[in-house]
Design an enzyme around this catalytic site. Structure first.
Site, short mmCIF file in Angstrom:
data_model
loop_
_atom_site.label_atom_id
_atom_site.label_comp_id
_atom_site.label_asym_id
_atom_site.label_seq_id
_atom_site.Cartn_x
_atom_site.Cartn_y
_atom_site.Cartn_z
N LYS A 185 0.83 -1.20 0.00
CA LYS A 185 0.00 0.00 0.00
C LYS A 185 0.88 1.26 0.00
O LYS A 185 2.06 1.13 0.35
CB LYS A 185 -0.94 -0.02 1.19
CG LYS A 185 -0.26 0.30 2.52
CD LYS A 185 -1.29 0.29 3.60
CE LYS A 185 -0.74 0.71 4.89
NZ LYS A 185 -0.38 2.01 5.22
N GLU A 253 -1.23 4.25 18.30
CA GLU A 253 0.23 4.15 18.30
C GLU A 253 0.80 5.27 19.15
O GLU A 253 0.23 6.37 19.19
CB GLU A 253 0.77 4.28 16.88
CG GLU A 253 0.41 3.09 16.01
CD GLU A 253 0.99 3.25 14.62
OE1 GLU A 253 2.03 2.66 14.33
OE2 GLU A 253 0.39 4.01 13.83
N HIS A 277 -6.18 -1.46 7.06
CA HIS A 277 -6.15 -2.35 8.22
C HIS A 277 -7.50 -2.41 8.95
O HIS A 277 -8.00 -3.48 9.25
CB HIS A 277 -5.09 -1.90 9.23
CG HIS A 277 -3.72 -1.71 8.62
ND1 HIS A 277 -3.23 -2.51 7.61
CD2 HIS A 277 -2.74 -0.82 8.89
CE1 HIS A 277 -2.01 -2.11 7.29
NE2 HIS A 277 -1.69 -1.09 8.05
N LYS A 375 -1.75 8.59 15.94
CA LYS A 375 -0.33 8.59 16.33
C LYS A 375 -0.19 9.39 17.61
O LYS A 375 -1.00 10.28 17.89
CB LYS A 375 0.53 9.26 15.25
CG LYS A 375 0.35 8.68 13.85
CD LYS A 375 1.15 7.43 13.67
CE LYS A 375 1.02 6.92 12.24
NZ LYS A 375 1.48 5.55 12.08
C1 BG6 Z 1 1.40 0.81 8.51
C2 BG6 Z 1 1.14 2.29 8.56
O1 BG6 Z 1 0.59 0.21 7.55
O2 BG6 Z 1 1.15 0.22 9.78
C3 BG6 Z 1 1.97 2.93 9.64
O3 BG6 Z 1 1.48 2.87 7.31
C4 BG6 Z 1 1.79 2.24 10.96
O4 BG6 Z 1 1.65 4.31 9.76
C5 BG6 Z 1 1.99 0.73 10.81
O5 BG6 Z 1 2.74 2.76 11.88
C6 BG6 Z 1 1.66 0.02 12.10
O6 BG6 Z 1 1.92 -1.34 11.99
P1 BG6 Z 1 1.99 -2.26 13.29
O7 BG6 Z 1 2.16 -3.64 12.75
O8 BG6 Z 1 3.14 -1.78 14.10
O9 BG6 Z 1 0.69 -2.06 14.02
#
Ligand code: BG6
Length: 523
Positions: A185, A253, A277, A375
């Site tokens: 993506k 996050e 997601h 974030k």
């Molecule tokens: C990615 C996003 O798809 O997933 C990011 O582009 C994000 O912004 C990341 O930080 C998070 O992935 P995970 O596996 O750490 O939850």
């Protein structure tokens, strides 16, 4: 004398036994954008981990493609660095030595014919010397504006198709070897651009050879949603509007966006996470039971849900967006988005997005699905919470259940992977008082096996032609169709609301739920 039963079946050959390790057949992987962050942090370590688990074929070969002037040895050293830094499985020199024999580098940009002709020659040479049998996956870890150049060059140089065999007969196929493309993506920034991108890719690779990565689908806990629902009798009968009041899907996050301006500024949280997601999580929670666990049946069910999903308005009340300002992350002072390197000081990109969706089906009519991501929030957590309705009748006095909240089933995707049930229980003592308690299943306590990293699982699946965990072009386009009206509304109505780093997002997000008499879970 020992005789063998006539119908003797070797249990190791039972195709339905999915517990057996699945080992990729003869094949190779070409990574475009091999000098990028994703390759270094995720893809290269995942290749080593797969090799270490014994899941790659003996002659497996990896070609890095990039503009650097690297020799094979120099590229090998880069891969080794990445592996030592990020691999999840223990270091084993013998595994590395074997893997390193099959590591190659091809120099080139994305438009020069001769560079792709050289790459084609290299794959043929490897087929002849290492037994990769003409089976190649091309991983496009590059920004989408380059998809067209790379796909067209793969087509022109003959790499997009297996080798034609001169002496083909009906009995033996005319093409030797498969070719697949794995893409990352963002798949576009709205429905129209996603369609364009899909048509660029599908002009060269048929949909059955396209593997779009949504790394959330590679996570164990995400796959466990299907096990929880469809391998048990206990849960799925409750997954409907008779019992569920609403569903909250949260991906929070704590990290900021320093260093990611090039990708993120102008994109924002909804495009980055909700479109892919979170809508995939929604589809897995809401879909009907697939007829079988194969890619076509799973995709059919997910597509049905996505077709029935709509954003709920009016967006001024049912959505919220925010942008982090300076604050504290734990004991560290952190910058606001507009002070992060590379971001426009006037940036209106949202770093927090929340929205309300509904699913127009008999099962889910009237149950809001609240999706949020951000974030620099309080902590890193991804979870799905099904919040249940109150029991239709409570044979207790009001005071006796005053400390009881809603029954909740929480699927903890990460960290601390597991499933939590929250329900009312009698407080010990001579009076009847009910209070909430937790029943908690934790992966790390229940299993000794280590979960593979999402990218390991997905790279292996692509090599095995197992497409269950990859969204199709239709899923991607439908997800944009669901999100586009919100993005359009936001683009015409002001800017995101500020929220201090380290908090749980803008006030408008709390207001959004409060106005319906509900509240976000504090994970
Ligand atoms: C990615 C996003 O798809 O997933 C990011 O582009 C994000 O912004 C990341 O930080 C998070 O992935 P995970 O596996 O750490 O939850």
């Amino acid at each position: 004398m020992l005789t063998q039963p006539q119908e003797w079946i070797n249990p190791l050959r039972d195709d339905l036994d999915k517990r057996l390790p699945r080992i990729a057949g003869p094949s190779g992987l070409v990574i475009f954008g091999v000098t990028g962050d994703l390759a270094r942090k995720k893809l290269l370590p995942a290749v080593y981990d797969l090799a270490n688990r014994g899941l790659l074929p003996p002659g497996f070969s990896l070609i890095g493609y990039g503009r650097r002037d690297w020799t094979k040895e120099e590229f090998e050293a880069q891969v080794l660095d990445a592996v030592k830094d990020r691999a999840r499985t223990p270091w084993r020199q013998s595994v590395w030595d074997r893997l390193a024999e099959g590591i190659f580098f091809a120099k080139g940009d994305f438009t020069t014919d001769s560079a792709f002709d050289n790459l084609a020659a290299l794959t043929r040479e490897i087929d002849a010397t290492r037994g990769t049998a003409g089976n190649w996956a091309f991983y496009l870890s590059v920004p989408p504006e380059y998809f067209s150049d790379v796909c067209n060059q793969l087509d022109r140089s003959g790499l997009a198709r297996g080798e034609k065999i001169e002496s083909a007969t009906d009995e033996f196929p005319a093409i030797q070897g498969w070719r697949r493309v794995v893409i990352e993506k963002p798949f576009g920034h709205d429905e129209e651009s996603a369609r364009e991108l899909n048509s660029i890719v599908n002009n060269v690779f048929p949909e059955s050879s396209v593997f779009r990565i949504d790394h959330y689908l590679g996570k164990e806990t995400v796959q466990n949603i299907l096990a929880l629902r469809f391998a048990n009798q206990l849960f799925d009968p409750l997954f409907n509007s008779h019992y569920v009041d609403h569903v909250q899907i949260t991906m929070a996050e704590d990290i900021g966006l320093g260093g990611r301006a090039g990708y993120y500024d102008g994109i924002g949280a909804a495009r980055d996470v909700i479109q892919n997601h979170l809508l995939q999580l929604l589809a897995l929670v809401a879909m009907e039971e697939p007829v079988a666990f194969n890619p076509a049946e799973l995709q059919t069910e997910k597509i049905k849900v996505l077709r029935a999903t709509r954003p709920v308005g009016p967006f001024a009340q049912t959505t919220a967006r925010g942008q982090y300002t300076s604050g504290w992350q734990g004991s560290e002072p952190v910058k606001g988005l507009r002070q992060e390197d590379g971001f426009d000081p006037e940036s209106t990109t949202e770093t927090y997005a929340a929205a309300t969706f509904e699913i127009n089906s008999r099962r889910w009519a009237g149950v809001p699905f609240y999706l949020r991501t951000g974030k620099r929030l309080g902590r890193r957590v991804t979870e799905i919470a099904l919040v249940f309705k109150e029991a239709p009748h409570l044979p207790f006095g009001k005071n006796q259940t005053a400390s009881q909240g809603s029954n909740t089933l929480v699927i903890r995707v990460q960290p601390d992977e597991g499933v939590l049930m929250r329900f009312g229980s009698k407080v010990p003592g001579s009076a009847m008082e009910v209070r909430d308690v937790n029943m908690d299943f934790s992966y790390s306590e229940a299993f000794t096996e280590q979960s593979p990293e999402a990218y390991e699982r997905l790279i292996l699946d692509a090599l095995l032609d197992e497409a269950s965990l990859f969204p199709t072009n239709e899923e991607v386009e439908l997800s944009w169709r669901i999100l586009d009206p919100i993005l359009e509304y936001w683009s015409m109505h002001g800017r995101p609301e500020d929220y201090p780093a380290g908090t749980w997002g803008p006030d408008s997000a709390d207001k959004m739920l409060r106005s319906t008499g509900r509240a976000w879970r504090r994970p």
